[in-house]
Design a protein around this motif. Sequence first.
Motif, mmCIF file in Angstrom:
data_model
loop_
_atom_site.group_PDB
_atom_site.id
_atom_site.type_symbol
_atom_site.label_atom_id
_atom_site.label_comp_id
_atom_site.label_asym_id
_atom_site.label_seq_id
_atom_site.Cartn_x
_atom_site.Cartn_y
_atom_site.Cartn_z
ATOM 1 N N SER A 163 -4.079 12.640 4.780
ATOM 2 C CA SER A 163 -3.672 12.576 3.365
ATOM 3 C C SER A 163 -2.155 12.458 3.238
ATOM 4 C CB SER A 163 -4.175 13.810 2.604
ATOM 5 O OG SER A 163 -5.580 13.863 2.611
ATOM 6 N N GLU A 164 -1.556 11.669 4.119
ATOM 7 C CA GLU A 164 -0.110 11.436 4.093
ATOM 8 C C GLU A 164 0.173 9.956 4.310
ATOM 9 O OE1 GLU A 164 1.622 15.669 5.888
ATOM 10 O OE2 GLU A 164 1.620 13.858 7.125
ATOM 11 N N ILE A 165 1.288 9.489 3.732
ATOM 12 C CA ILE A 165 1.745 8.121 3.939
ATOM 13 C C ILE A 165 3.222 8.146 4.333
ATOM 14 C CG2 ILE A 165 0.127 7.172 2.249
ATOM 15 C CD1 ILE A 165 2.642 6.869 0.379
ATOM 16 N N GLU A 166 3.687 7.014 4.834
ATOM 17 C CA GLU A 166 5.121 6.824 5.079
ATOM 18 C C GLU A 166 5.514 5.491 4.473
ATOM 19 O OE1 GLU A 166 6.252 7.024 9.139
ATOM 20 O OE2 GLU A 166 5.667 9.129 9.395
ATOM 21 N N SER A 224 11.003 4.280 6.252
ATOM 22 C CA SER A 224 11.224 5.729 6.203
ATOM 23 C C SER A 224 10.322 6.406 7.219
ATOM 24 C CB SER A 224 10.923 6.276 4.804
ATOM 25 O OG SER A 224 10.957 7.693 4.799
ATOM 26 N N SER A 225 10.793 7.525 7.765
ATOM 27 C CA SER A 225 9.981 8.315 8.701
ATOM 28 C C SER A 225 9.494 9.608 8.050
ATOM 29 C CB SER A 225 10.810 8.645 9.956
ATOM 30 O OG SER A 225 11.974 9.384 9.584
ATOM 31 N N LEU A 275 0.814 -1.220 0.000
ATOM 32 C CA LEU A 275 0.000 0.000 0.000
ATOM 33 C C LEU A 275 0.845 1.268 0.000
ATOM 34 C CD1 LEU A 275 -2.906 -0.863 2.482
ATOM 35 C CD2 LEU A 275 -2.998 -0.771 -0.009
ATOM 36 N N PHE A 276 1.911 1.278 0.813
ATOM 37 C CA PHE A 276 2.646 2.522 1.037
ATOM 38 C C PHE A 276 4.053 2.537 0.436
ATOM 39 C CE2 PHE A 276 0.004 2.027 5.042
ATOM 40 C CZ PHE A 276 -1.085 2.689 4.484
ATOM 41 N N GLY A 277 4.500 1.389 -0.109
ATOM 42 C CA GLY A 277 5.838 1.345 -0.679
ATOM 43 C C GLY A 277 6.896 1.120 0.382
ATOM 44 N N HIS A 278 8.158 0.968 -0.054
ATOM 45 C CA HIS A 278 9.243 0.776 0.914
ATOM 46 C C HIS A 278 10.537 1.368 0.378
ATOM 47 C CE1 HIS A 278 9.558 -3.059 -1.533
ATOM 48 N NE2 HIS A 278 10.786 -2.558 -1.659
#
Length: 574
Positions: free
Chosen positions: A386-389, A393-394, A336-339
């Motif tokens: 409306s933000e992802i991490e 990563s922080s 969902l959020f990538g890495h």
Amino acid sequence: MSNHGDQLPMMIDKIPTLAWSCRPDGTTEFLNQRWLDYTGLSMEASLDWGWKVAIHPDDLERLMATWLGLLASGEPGHQEARLRAFDGTYRWFLFRAVPVHDEQGKVVRWYGTNTDIEDLKRAETELRRVVDLIPQFIFVMQPDGVPLYANQVAHDYTGITPEELSRAGFGSRFSHPEDVERLRAIRQECLSRGLPFELEGRMLGKDEGYRWFLLRYNPLRDEQGHVIRWYVTATDIHDRKHAEEKIQNENLALREEIDRSSMFEEIVGSSAALRGVLAQVAKVAPTDSTVLILGETGTGKELIARAIHRRSSRATRAFIRVNCAAIPAPLIASELFGHEKGAFTGALQRRLGRFEAADGGTIFLDEIADLTAEMQIALLRVLQESEIERVGSSQSIAVDVRVLAATNRDLETAVERGTFRQDLFYRLNVFPIQVPPLRERVDDISMLAEYLIERYAKKAGKSIRTIEQHTLELFQAYDWPGNVRELQNVVERAVVLCDGGTFSIDESWLKGKPATQGPTLAAGEKSIIEAALTASLGRISGPSGAAAKLGIPRQTLESKIKALRIDTLPFRAR
């Protein structure tokens, strides 16, 4: 003068036409011998502004206005005027002027020529008598597009007199406001090329109405290759344009109709239940509201989501589907959020997640009830901020994504049991849409069956024209636990086996479905499914899901779970 200036009179005298040169302020400094011989004037009498005495009094004001305009702009130009010969007669000439610039771009001299166009003018007079009888608009224009003449048909349509023609022109006054800039740009570019061209535009008539015309421009050149006239014909194409517009509108309406109700077989139908869903889609699609799509398996929840996306302002951007039940729990965050590179074993490079891929568009989270508690928290944050991490990563990354979610589970019951977060449920449940099961759309079954039969018959190269009445009655009486997807599978199987032109099925195909199984068989099958759910911690799909353990398709297992009324929530890991 410099050596170049000393040679200037000799150079201009060699030009085989009436020629002259002027100072930057427009005063004449030299006229060649041909000019002097033609007019009968001396050099001394013609210098500075003395040449004006050779211009016809009716043309002098117009010629001077053009000349002063060229001096002010520093651009080349031309104008028509009558020039007096040594015997006192006048002939029409085309006056051309071209500036010479120094290295700094300053005008240091003007050169000019006068070309005799008397024969052309006479020919045009004769031509006017002929073209006035032609039932088509005809215009004659100067090289720069200024109109000189229009035939009687054009005057009758526009309502202007020949005297008004050169002053009014055929630009912004007669063009439709929506066409003015487009036509001006095309005309300027094409006139400068000097090649034939055509364009379409609307022209205002004296009755204050606009009609579409096709204008064809053709140049007339002198012996040196210069354009000295443009001949233009205007053909009325109003009826043709309206016919084309009608066809375009009909095609658009047809595409919209197909898109709305027949885009996929799951949305085919006209029942009140389906119309209610499509009405909700039409209302919520233009907004950015989060939508929760509820319904049994096989009812077409994903297609409702796609319909919402296609009718939204995000339609040209990505539509990203995520099956939350099909992704193993350890990988769902990365999916969902990538890495980041090195975030975990096997993360050899940075990867963008589904939310970043959907930025500016729509993400569809199918089977939302299968998200782990940890992922429910992460999704809640995305909806709130409306933000992802990315995993590893922080750093927060802003995303502009519309969220559509779907489930065949009862989320309110899941909230009561603590397996689904109440705050996430409220965030998702902004605009719920309940997709009706096929048993509540009995009126659509006939239409759906016909559509599917035609589709699969065409694919199989068969001609099936009718449906056996008994088969249609079976379809309408059956409970369809797998909904449209199950109907699709039954129809495809029957088409493959069908040998004639009438569609029919074996009655046992439906009688043997889970909805009509005996209690002993159902009880035994229920125990097997519950054991598989226990072993898979309640997960249905995916490599470690119950469907894989039982060796059957996910859709089949979901149909059986519903038919046997098995609650999967107690089997899930807490």
